[in-house]
Design a protein around this motif. Structure first.
Motif, mmCIF file in Angstrom:
data_model
loop_
_atom_site.group_PDB
_atom_site.id
_atom_site.type_symbol
_atom_site.label_atom_id
_atom_site.label_comp_id
_atom_site.label_asym_id
_atom_site.label_seq_id
_atom_site.Cartn_x
_atom_site.Cartn_y
_atom_site.Cartn_z
ATOM 1 N N ALA A 99 0.832 -1.208 0.000
ATOM 2 C CA ALA A 99 0.000 0.000 0.000
ATOM 3 C C ALA A 99 0.865 1.256 0.000
ATOM 4 C CB ALA A 99 -0.927 -0.006 1.212
ATOM 5 N N CYS A 100 1.995 1.193 0.716
ATOM 6 C CA CYS A 100 2.913 2.331 0.754
ATOM 7 C C CYS A 100 3.528 2.563 -0.624
ATOM 8 C CB CYS A 100 4.001 2.076 1.794
ATOM 9 S SG CYS A 100 5.146 3.451 2.016
ATOM 10 N N ALA A 101 4.055 1.492 -1.220
ATOM 11 C CA ALA A 101 4.710 1.621 -2.524
ATOM 12 C C ALA A 101 3.730 2.080 -3.601
ATOM 13 C CB ALA A 101 5.336 0.290 -2.912
ATOM 14 N N ARG A 102 2.489 1.664 -3.489
ATOM 15 C CA ARG A 102 1.500 1.997 -4.515
ATOM 16 C C ARG A 102 1.275 3.502 -4.629
ATOM 17 N NH1 ARG A 102 -4.225 -1.209 -5.384
ATOM 18 N NH2 ARG A 102 -4.654 -0.379 -7.467
ATOM 19 N N GLN A 103 1.502 4.232 -3.528
ATOM 20 C CA GLN A 103 1.342 5.689 -3.575
ATOM 21 C C GLN A 103 2.312 6.340 -4.567
ATOM 22 O OE1 GLN A 103 -1.017 7.513 -1.585
ATOM 23 N NE2 GLN A 103 -1.759 5.401 -1.431
ATOM 24 N N HIS A 104 3.406 5.640 -4.877
ATOM 25 C CA HIS A 104 4.446 6.221 -5.731
ATOM 26 C C HIS A 104 4.505 5.573 -7.112
ATOM 27 C CE1 HIS A 104 5.802 8.265 -2.115
ATOM 28 N NE2 HIS A 104 5.769 7.098 -1.497
ATOM 29 N N ALA A 105 3.562 4.683 -7.419
ATOM 30 C CA ALA A 105 3.574 3.985 -8.701
ATOM 31 C C ALA A 105 3.452 4.978 -9.856
ATOM 32 C CB ALA A 105 2.444 2.957 -8.760
ATOM 33 N N GLY A 106 4.319 4.825 -10.840
ATOM 34 C CA GLY A 106 4.281 5.675 -12.023
ATOM 35 C C GLY A 106 4.899 7.045 -11.834
ATOM 36 N N ALA A 107 5.620 7.265 -10.743
ATOM 37 C CA ALA A 107 6.208 8.584 -10.483
ATOM 38 C C ALA A 107 7.365 8.871 -11.430
ATOM 39 C CB ALA A 107 6.691 8.654 -9.036
ATOM 40 N N GLY A 108 7.620 10.165 -11.644
ATOM 41 C CA GLY A 108 8.764 10.576 -12.450
ATOM 42 C C GLY A 108 10.014 10.724 -11.598
ATOM 43 N N TRP A 109 9.910 11.547 -10.553
ATOM 44 C CA TRP A 109 11.014 11.748 -9.605
ATOM 45 C C TRP A 109 10.726 10.974 -8.327
ATOM 46 C CZ3 TRP A 109 15.615 14.439 -10.113
ATOM 47 C CH2 TRP A 109 15.758 15.201 -11.275
ATOM 48 N N SER A 143 3.729 16.095 5.087
ATOM 49 C CA SER A 143 2.701 15.981 4.050
ATOM 50 C C SER A 143 2.373 17.342 3.456
ATOM 51 C CB SER A 143 1.424 15.353 4.637
ATOM 52 O OG SER A 143 1.630 14.014 4.988
ATOM 53 N N GLN A 144 2.268 18.355 4.301
ATOM 54 C CA GLN A 144 1.981 19.702 3.818
ATOM 55 C C GLN A 144 3.136 20.255 2.992
ATOM 56 O OE1 GLN A 144 1.162 21.797 7.457
ATOM 57 N NE2 GLN A 144 -0.890 20.906 7.701
ATOM 58 N N LEU A 145 4.362 20.014 3.451
ATOM 59 C CA LEU A 145 5.537 20.458 2.702
ATOM 60 C C LEU A 145 5.579 19.785 1.334
ATOM 61 C CD1 LEU A 145 8.265 21.970 2.585
ATOM 62 C CD2 LEU A 145 9.317 19.925 3.618
ATOM 63 N N ALA A 146 5.308 18.484 1.306
ATOM 64 C CA ALA A 146 5.301 17.759 0.033
ATOM 65 C C ALA A 146 4.228 18.312 -0.909
ATOM 66 C CB ALA A 146 5.076 16.268 0.287
ATOM 67 N N ALA A 147 3.035 18.552 -0.385
ATOM 68 C CA ALA A 147 1.931 19.052 -1.212
ATOM 69 C C ALA A 147 2.269 20.409 -1.821
ATOM 70 C CB ALA A 147 0.661 19.132 -0.378
ATOM 71 N N ARG A 148 2.938 21.256 -1.034
ATOM 72 C CA ARG A 148 3.309 22.588 -1.556
ATOM 73 C C ARG A 148 4.309 22.477 -2.706
ATOM 74 N NH1 ARG A 148 3.393 24.009 4.031
ATOM 75 N NH2 ARG A 148 5.680 23.953 4.072
ATOM 76 N N ASN A 149 5.040 21.373 -2.755
ATOM 77 C CA ASN A 149 6.033 21.175 -3.804
ATOM 78 C C ASN A 149 5.569 20.186 -4.874
ATOM 79 O OD1 ASN A 149 8.932 22.453 -3.008
ATOM 80 N ND2 ASN A 149 7.778 21.918 -1.159
ATOM 81 N N GLY A 150 4.269 19.851 -4.848
ATOM 82 C CA GLY A 150 3.724 18.954 -5.849
ATOM 83 C C GLY A 150 4.173 17.515 -5.708
ATOM 84 N N LEU A 151 4.502 17.101 -4.485
ATOM 85 C CA LEU A 151 5.016 15.759 -4.234
ATOM 86 C C LEU A 151 4.056 14.945 -3.377
ATOM 87 C CD1 LEU A 151 8.738 16.636 -3.367
ATOM 88 C CD2 LEU A 151 7.805 16.001 -5.601
ATOM 89 N N PRO A 172 5.917 14.211 -10.369
ATOM 90 C CA PRO A 172 5.837 13.976 -11.819
ATOM 91 C C PRO A 172 7.196 14.172 -12.489
ATOM 92 C CG PRO A 172 4.935 16.116 -11.270
ATOM 93 C CD PRO A 172 5.223 15.441 -9.966
ATOM 94 N N ALA A 173 7.294 13.715 -13.718
ATOM 95 C CA ALA A 173 8.560 13.823 -14.454
ATOM 96 C C ALA A 173 8.897 15.268 -14.801
ATOM 97 C CB ALA A 173 8.492 12.973 -15.717
ATOM 98 N N SER A 174 7.888 16.090 -15.040
ATOM 99 C CA SER A 174 8.138 17.485 -15.433
ATOM 100 C C SER A 174 7.887 18.425 -14.264
ATOM 101 C CB SER A 174 7.239 17.862 -16.609
ATOM 102 O OG SER A 174 5.872 17.735 -16.244
ATOM 103 N N GLY A 175 8.489 19.614 -14.335
ATOM 104 C CA GLY A 175 8.258 20.627 -13.308
ATOM 105 C C GLY A 175 9.076 20.434 -12.054
ATOM 106 N N PHE A 176 10.047 19.536 -12.090
ATOM 107 C CA PHE A 176 10.899 19.284 -10.923
ATOM 108 C C PHE A 176 12.317 19.090 -11.450
ATOM 109 C CE2 PHE A 176 12.217 16.929 -7.026
ATOM 110 C CZ PHE A 176 11.675 17.780 -6.074
ATOM 111 N N SER A 177 13.314 19.286 -10.590
ATOM 112 C CA SER A 177 14.703 19.151 -11.019
ATOM 113 C C SER A 177 15.558 18.688 -9.847
ATOM 114 C CB SER A 177 15.234 20.497 -11.530
ATOM 115 O OG SER A 177 15.316 21.429 -10.451
#
Length: 342
Positions: free
Chosen positions: A124-134, A232-240, A254-259
């Motif tokens: 369940a934990c890993a599924r939250q990140h399935a298909g992520a870019g970064w 969680s709030q910090l991640a949300a503010r950064n689109g994570l 996501p793959a775009s918009g991050f570096s």
């Protein structure tokens, strides 16, 4: 309830000659714990009777300064480090299991936490990140040992217990430091220890949450709940997306918009947040995986829409199965251990 009803408790107390203010205080204290779904505990003697254990034994644990109620050993980590394990004595183990069963079990944890709670899982934990870019993978250094007796005391206070009972419960769930890690003694010292509370209970150093006690996993979740919310709030503010599995923190985006520069700055913010509660990152375990990189979360590949077993984890599982079953009994049916998806 501390009796069949508050009226009966008050009547019994009056019959024993207890003052009305004492009865009022007992009922109020019991009500706070019971309102949160926890059993009423008024004193250490009351706890001993509820547990059906010796009050003398409980008091000896609360007053212990040497940690003699634990057996300590070390296990090697795959990265070459070591992990301190402190297993409570059978008597203390039974006490801690009572605390888990009667007080801690089913307490709500933050939705981002996926370990040590009913219904949680690695998948369940890993599924939250399935298909992520970064993918950013971080690890908290000495997670359990960084959680102090004071933090555990706050958990029991929030559940509704009085100050002394919360303190005694915290002592039953923590181990005293005898030789704290180098450079941490000042942070673990009790200010004005010689003038603090009951003389028999005084210590120079605060206790810590031992890895190996049945109470430690759930207590760690409850202590970390505030940081889970802030992360969680910090991640949300950064689109994570943020998840935590014990001491493993994972962020994905996501793959775009991050570096990589964004990732480095973000990790710095995580480091600062953790420091507000005396946690610190394991700097050597920081892992930044860019788009196109191999993405593994808790042993599961998350490069597709559904997590699947990595080859390393699959091989490890097969090795465990082989070592547990005599060779003559092994019958291979079909391909090796299947993945979650093809």
């Amino acid at each position: 309830m501390i009796s069949a009803s508050p009226h009966q408790y008050r009547a019994d107390g009056r019959a024993l000659g207890r003052p009305e203010p004492v009865l009022d205080a007992a009922l109020a204290q019991a009500g706070r714990a019971e309102a949160s779904g926890a059993p009423a505990i008024l004193t250490l003697m009351h706890l001993a009777k509820r547990m059906d254990v010796s009050h003398t034994f409980l008091r000896s644990v609360v007053g212990s300064k040497e940690g003699t109620h634990y057996r300590e050993f070390h296990i090697s980590k795959r990265d070459g480090g070591g992990r301190r394990i402190a297993v409570p004595s059978p008597e203390l183990m039974a006490v801690q299991r009572w605390i888990v069963r009667e007080i801690l079990r089913d307490r709500p944890v933050h939705p981002a936490s996926f370990a040590y709670a009913r219904g949680s899982s690695i998948y369940a934990c890993a599924r939250q990140h399935a298909g992520a870019g970064w993918l950013l993978k971080l690890d908290i250094h000495d997670f359990f040992e960084s959680i102090s007796e004071k933090s555990i005391y706050r958990v029991f206070r929030e559940i509704g217990y009085g100050r002394l009972v919360a303190f005694e419960l915290a002592r039953l769930c923590t181990r005293p430091w005898v030789a704290p890690p180098r450079g941490t003694r000042a942070a673990r010292s009790v200010a004005n220890a010689s003038r603090r509370g009951i003389e028999f209970y005084r210590r120079d150093l605060t206790g810590y949450l031992p890895q190996g006690a049945p109470t430690s996993p759930m207590l760690s979740n409850l202590v970390f709940r505030v940081l889970d919310e802030r992360l969680s709030q910090l991640a949300a503010r950064n689109g994570l997306i943020y998840t935590r599995y014990s001491d493993d923190l994972t962020f994905s985006g996501p793959a775009s918009g991050f570096s990589r520069a964004n990732a480095a700055a973000f990790i710095g913010q995580v480091r600062e947040l953790l420091a507000t509660r005396r946690f610190r990152l394991h700097e050597r375990k920081i892992n930044i995986v860019p788009p196109g990189g191999r993405k593994v979360v808790l042993g599961l590949l998350v490069d597709r829409s559904v997590p699947r077993l990595s080859r390393e984890l699959r091989n490890r599982l097969e090795d465990h199965v082989r070592s547990a079953i005599p060779p003559a009994m092994v019958v291979r049916i079909g391909p090796p251990i299947s993945t979650f998806s093809s």
